[in-house]
Design a protein around this motif. Structure first.
Motif: not given
Length: 341
Positions: A189-192, A215-216, A218, A231, A175
């Motif tokens: 993105y969602q791999n934290r 949360k995510e 971005w 996020d 991201e």
């Protein structure tokens, strides 16, 4: 007889007290149907219903772990947009009442429509699903997303051939990115995860867990002191550059009549944060101290030209080349240079 009269008066008192309490609670339940329909601004005083002011000794507002008896909309307690609070009320008969409510805060002035002129365009690789975009001098740093094709690249403005590439593992969705000195920070993105690279070699230097409050991952930028991240919500998260998992502060973003969520790609320039809104053709100019949107650039025309074949090819790239803005998007074949009026 005297005893019965005392009991009777007590019952009447209880009925009156309960009736007043119900009026107070009901008026606050409907709080958003009055002044709240228009919203408040920083510095305003809360306009409490007459049912409250006529029947209470004191009113405080609880924000979870904080409480204030000052009914002024103070940015120390309130954020832009919706604020979930609890009214703590001391009635004149010594009772304590609690009622949840939402208090909406908007920018005092309407967003300025910022005029611009496209003065030049440059080629851009249409295979790149742009998530992060910035420029230093004539060198572009770009983070491209999607699982299996995520990468960090470096190239000269006007060329589509990267001089440096750092490809991500197939399970990583890259991201936003930001340059801090000789380092590049990259969100996922969602791999934290947050990756840190050497800017000159793209050697991976370290890796951090993403902040729990987000949360995510971005968008990402740097204001000279903190990283600033989005996020996909209305929030901007100010992060510690030495430990991006640590949130320094959070602000929410709103204009004169609406809250802006789905904040995405970011750029910090000349004291303001610029952000695009996912699937919208405009870029916001945001006051970083309050979250107030002070201006808006409408890129409807160039967005429509670039999303004809795929609705996901949205505006998603902001950078500054001197005083001019560079704009691009996901899988766009061009980078546009814009002179702001």
């Amino acid at each position: 007889m005297k005893r019965n009269l005392t009991i009777g008066l007590g019952a009447v008192f209880l009925l009156v007290s309960c009736s007043n309490n119900e009026k107070i609670i009901d008026s606050l339940v409907n709080f958003n149907n009055s002044k709240e329909a228009e919203g408040y601004h920083f510095g305003d005083k809360l306009a409490l219903p007459k049912e409250v002011t006529d029947n209470v000794e004191a009113v405080a507002i609880s924000f979870g772990d904080k409480e204030s008896s000052d009914l002024t909309i103070d940015p120390k307690f309130f954020t832009m947009g919706d604020n979930e609070v609890t009214f703590v009320i001391k009635t004149k008969n010594g009772e304590t009442l609690n009622q949840d409510a939402t208090i909406n805060v908007f920018a005092r002035k309407p967003e300025q429509n910022i005029a611009y002129e496209i003065i030049k365009d440059y080629p851009h690789d249409p295979d790149n699903f742009v998530e992060g975009f910035l420029i230093e001098g004539n060198t572009v740093y770009e983070s491209d997303g999607l699982e299996g094709t995520s990468q960090l690249i470096k190239y000269t403005l006007g060329s589509t051939v990267p001089s440096l590439v750092a490809r991500q593992p197939a399970n990583i969705f890259s991201e936003g990115c930001a340059v801090v000195g000789d380092k590049i920070y990259q969100l996922t993105y969602q791999n934290r995860k947050v990756f840190v690279y050497d800017k000159n070699t793209f050697k991976k230097l370290s890796e951090f867990r993403m902040a729990k409050a987000m949360k995510e991952g971005w968008g990402l930028t740097y204001d000279g002191e903190n990283l600033i991240a989005t996020d996909g919500s209305k929030n901007l998260f100010f992060l510690d550059i030495n430990d991006p998992s640590k949130v320094i502060k959070t602000i929410s973003v709103a204009g004169n009549t609406e809250v802006y969520d789905k904040l995405n790609e970011l750029e910090y320039y000349d004291g303001f944060i610029y952000a695009n809104v996912w699937h919208q053709p405009f870029i916001l100019k945001i006051n970083p101290a309050t979250g107030e949107v002070v201006g808006k650039l409408d890129f409807t025309k160039i967005t429509e030209e670039n999303v004809q074949e795929n609705s996901e090819h949205v505006l998603n790239g902001i950078a500054f080349k001197g005083n001019n803005m560079l704009v691009t998007g996901k899988n766009w074949a061009k980078i546009y240079e814009v002179s702001i009026k």
